[in-house]
Design a protein around this motif. Structure first.
Motif, PDB file in Angstrom:
ATOM      1  N   GLU A  89       0.728  -1.225   0.030  1.00 29.86           N
ATOM      2  CA  GLU A  89       0.070   0.024   0.200  1.00 29.86           C
ATOM      3  C   GLU A  89       0.881   1.214  -0.091  1.00 29.86           C
ATOM      4  O   GLU A  89       1.796   1.300   0.725  1.00 29.86           O
ATOM      5  CB  GLU A  89      -0.940  -0.012   1.406  1.00 29.86           C
TER       6      GLU A  89
ATOM      7  N   ASP B 104     -10.472   4.635  -0.314  1.00 30.74           N
ATOM      8  CA  ASP B 104     -11.483   5.496  -0.405  1.00 30.74           C
ATOM      9  C   ASP B 104     -12.021   5.594   1.037  1.00 30.74           C
ATOM     10  O   ASP B 104     -12.515   6.628   1.561  1.00 30.74           O
ATOM     11  CB  ASP B 104     -12.243   5.210  -1.351  1.00 30.74           C
TER      12      ASP B 104
ATOM     13  N   PRO C   5     -21.439   5.291   4.479  1.00 27.70           N
ATOM     14  CA  PRO C   5     -21.501   3.913   4.655  1.00 27.70           C
ATOM     15  C   PRO C   5     -21.497   3.060   3.344  1.00 27.70           C
ATOM     16  O   PRO C   5     -21.479   3.301   2.291  1.00 27.70           O
ATOM     17  CB  PRO C   5     -22.781   3.774   5.521  1.00 27.70           C
TER      18      PRO C   5
ATOM     19  N   ARG D 161     -18.922  -0.226  -8.741  1.00 26.49           N
ATOM     20  CA  ARG D 161     -17.804   0.258  -7.973  1.00 26.49           C
ATOM     21  C   ARG D 161     -18.171   0.250  -6.479  1.00 26.49           C
ATOM     22  O   ARG D 161     -16.945   0.639  -5.633  1.00 26.49           O
ATOM     23  CB  ARG D 161     -17.484   1.534  -8.275  1.00 26.49           C
TER      24      ARG D 161
END
Ligand SMILES: Cc1cc2nc3c(=O)[nH]c(=O)nc-3n(C[C@H](O)[C@H](O)[C@H](O)COP(=O)(O)OP(=O)(O)OC[C@H]3O[C@@H](n4cnc5c(N)ncnc54)[C@H](O)[C@@H]3O)c2cc1C
Length: 418
Positions: free
Chosen positions: A34, A42, A50, A398
């Motif tokens: 990472e 995100d 949520p 997505r």
């Protein structure tokens, strides 16, 4: 140092974390790389909470279910009134992701990016990652691009989709704390009594709620008169009211997460303009904050407690995979032998033009595993919002639950082939 793994996943957003968790759980030697020093992509970097609710027939949900249980223990999850278990705390969940991966034995390499590679025909043999001044050559049987912008696939010179039909604006999300939620809930219940878009929910002594407003004219927004007045009085610019959505946050009493502002005029081909657009979005946050503080009951003593470190990009590069998944497959509910996920989340296309956004409701659809397998390399998988789908189907696929299922499906496929 010459590191060897069964699978190396590049990108620690929800797709990559799910893949790493499921690979490591199956005892595959797993590395998650990472570029930041925290996981979540995100969710944690752009404060995207949520999880949008999916239908109940989704598959490959083990990671999600374990995540919900872990998050509960860390006081960073609530189940909302509609049964959505994915109301997470975007700050505390960083720790949840760390612990989940360490408990199944996955290695994590933070602050590293892929810089070059060695291949043998259509097999990737090794990828070199940079860490500080070091170059780490890492050998693996499989590689997974979960970078949210296809950074590994770009390095590998993979083929991309070129069907982008419009520019969807990114958003710069923020959090306001010190909110009197009782007063806000009472106000919203009063002005939106037919529950057009507002929901409020009381769990024990804690209030949770959500409401929205956009400048699109297709809906009767209860908050419309307040926004119109603020624009007239110069508190808001017209574009500040393009999209407004708020949610309370698990484990953060008296705080509200804002899914706005939309970043206007963000042009990925024009770096200076894009940077100016981000600066303007931060200025817009202050205007929106002043608007709620002065026009909406409950915000009188509030303050901005967080502005997302990263902008949330809905639209990304998408990688060509073995099966080109299109909006026709989605709308026709095409059946596949090896589905990676099942969803009914709508086709959600955001526009920065008034009345330009669309939310097209659809029936249950599947995405095949072949749309997660690179067309160019036999040992490369592509997961998350960059998967092998066309522009319109990506606008449905997505969402976080689908990204997590993609990661899990790929872990199963790798395990079967290892
Ligand atoms: C503004 C906005 C609002 C949204 N709202 C919702 C919502 O309410 N609910 C919902 O369910 N979904 C929502 N979505 C969709 C969803 O949140 C994202 O599509 C999803 O989280 C993407 O996950 P991902 O793992 O594919 O990518 P990302 O989350 O982008 O993760 C990619 C990771 O890769 C890392 N990375 C990038 N480049 C490199 C590199 N070179 N080397 C190593 N690591 C790298 C990044 O730092 C990041 O951690 C929203 C999206 C946006 C942008």
């Amino acid at each position: 140092m010459n590191l060897k793994y069964d699978v190396v996943i590049v990108g620690g957003g929800v797709a990559g974390i799910s893949c790493a968790y499921n690979c490591a759980k199956k005892k595959l030697r797993t590395l998650l790389v990472e570029k930041e020093n925290y996981l979540g992509g995100d969710v944690t970097g752009a404060l995207v909470v949520p999880v949008m609710k999916n239908n109940n027939s989704n598959i490959n949900c083990d990671f999600y279910n374990v995540l919900v249980n872990y998050a509960k223990k860390f006081d960073s999850q609530i189940t909302y009134s509609d049964g959505n278990t994915g109301w997470f705390n975007p700050i505390l969940i960083k720790n949840v992701f760390d612990q989940m991966l360490k408990n199944v034995g996955a290695d994590i390499l933070f602050e590293s990016v892929p810089v070059n590679f060695k291949k043998n025909e259509n097999f990737i043999e090794k990828v070199n990652f940079s860490f500080e001044a070091l170059s780490l050559p890492i050998v693996s049987k499989y590689f997974v691009d979960a970078t949210g912008n296809a950074e590994l696939s770009k390095l590998l010179n993979c083929e991309f989709w070129s069907d982008t039909q419009m520019t969807q604006p990114p958003s710069l999300r923020f959090i306001v704390s010190g909110v009197d939620l009782e007063s806000l809930a009472n106000f919203l219940e009063e002005i939106d009594s037919d529950k057009n878009v507002t929901t409020t929910y009381r769990i024990d002594s804690q209030i949770h709620l959500s409401t929205a407003y956009t400048w699109d004219t297709n809906k009767k927004w209860a908050l419309a008169p307040y926004f119109e007045k603020a624009v007239k009085e110069g508190v808001l610019k017209d574009t500040d009211r393009a999209y407004f959505q708020i949610f309370t946050i698990a484990g953060m009493a008296n705080s509200v997460a804002f899914n706005c502002p939309r970043i206007q005029n963000y042009d990925k081909n024009n770096p200076i303009e894009s940077s100016n657009a981000i600066i303007e979005a931060r200025a817009s946050i202050y205007r929106i904050y002043n608007f709620v503080k002065n026009y909406i009951p409950g915000f009188e003593n509030s303050y901005i407690s967080n502005i997302a470190p990263k902008i949330g990009k809905r639209e990304t590069k998408r990688v060509k995979c073995k099966y080109d998944y299109t909006i026709n497959d989605l709308l026709e509910q095409k059946q596949f032998d090896n589905p990676a996920l099942v969803s009914d989340y709508p086709v959600d296309i955001h526009s920065d033009k008034k009345d330009g956004s669309t939310l097209h409701k659809v029936c249950s659809y599947m995405l095949p595993i072949e749309s997660l397998k690179s067309k160019d390399y036999e040992n490369l998988y592509i997961i998350g919002k960059i998967a092998g789908t066309d522009f319109k189907s990506q606008a449905a696929l997505r969402v976080q639950s689908s990204c997590m299922s993609m990661g899990e499906a790929v872990a199963k496929d790798i395990f079967q082939n290892c």
